[in-house]
Scaffold this active site. Structure first.
Site, short mmCIF file in Angstrom:
data_model
loop_
_atom_site.label_atom_id
_atom_site.label_comp_id
_atom_site.label_asym_id
_atom_site.label_seq_id
_atom_site.Cartn_x
_atom_site.Cartn_y
_atom_site.Cartn_z
N ASP A 104 67.11 53.78 97.78
CA ASP A 104 67.36 54.98 96.58
C ASP A 104 68.58 54.57 95.76
O ASP A 104 69.68 54.48 96.31
CB ASP A 104 67.44 56.41 97.32
N ASP A 156 69.54 48.66 100.57
CA ASP A 156 69.20 50.40 100.43
C ASP A 156 68.19 50.58 99.42
O ASP A 156 67.60 49.53 98.86
CB ASP A 156 70.72 50.87 100.11
#
Length: 214
Positions: free
Chosen positions: A11, A9
């Site tokens: 953020d 991922d």
């Protein structure tokens, strides 16, 4: 390494953007007449694509967000990135190790391609990711918690889902990875471990990830 692909991922996992972006999102929604605290934003929107913000506001209030919402929000976030964005502590050590060992990796983010690029350029992570290693919810019809983005990233990298491992820090992202049939490790720097159910393991320091993957 027991996996053929590590999917990160973005953020909160690669770039330390979640506090900043959720602070700005809460402030903007409140400004528009939808009172939202920082904690509300983290609970409801962390790890999600912006369409979830539109959907939840409409569902809860019957009102649509203004047409320019995404553009204004992105402008505020990018300005915030330029001021204060940093890479997640220890993540360059992990990327260095994966690259040295020849382990393929990529990023699959709910954020737009522009947001990913701006964040990586500001933090220096752009040297670790070429265009073929960057996948965004813009590329698929449904963002997390649907599995589409992770499946798209795996296909793009030429690796079957069962040979992939995902590194996530949000409940929505974990749900998406599990639905894609992939193993997941939950990063608990911002999210309590009990909210990341279904993972193979939790870790609070990014440098621990290499040992977990070995």
């Amino acid at each position: 390494m027991r996996y053929d692909l590590v999917i990160f991922d973005n953020d909160g996992v690669l770039v330390d953007s979640e506090p900043l972006s959720n602070r700005l999102l809460a402030a903007y929604l409140t400004e528009l007449g939808h009172p939202t605290s920082y904690e509300d934003s983290i609970r409801d929107y962390m790890g999600a694509a912006l369409h979830r913000v539109h959907d939840l506001v409409l569902e809860r209030t019957g009102q649509r967000l203004p047409e320019e919402f995404d553009e204004v929000f992105h402008r505020r976030v990018f300005a915030g990135f330029e001021r204060e964005l940093q890479p997640v502590d220890g993540v360059t050590d992990v990327l260095e190790k994966l690259a040295a060992d020849g382990v393929p990796y990529c990023v699959a983010s709910s954020g737009s391609h522009e947001r990913i690029r701006v964040g990586h350029r500001k933090t220096g992570l752009d040297r670790w990711f070429d265009d073929g290693q960057v996948f965004s919810s813009e590329d698929v019809g449904r963002g997390k918690p649907a599995p589409d983005l992770f499946l798209y990233a795996a296909a793009g990298m030429g690796v079957p889902p069962e040979r992939c491992v995902v590194v996530e820090d949000s409940p929505l992202g974990v749900r998406a990875a599990v639905a894609a049939g992939m193993d997941v490790y939950g990063f608990t720097a911002m999210t309590p471990a009990d909210r990341l159910s279904g993972v193979r393991g939790h870790f609070a320091d990014m440098r621990q990830l290499v040992d977990l993957l070995s």
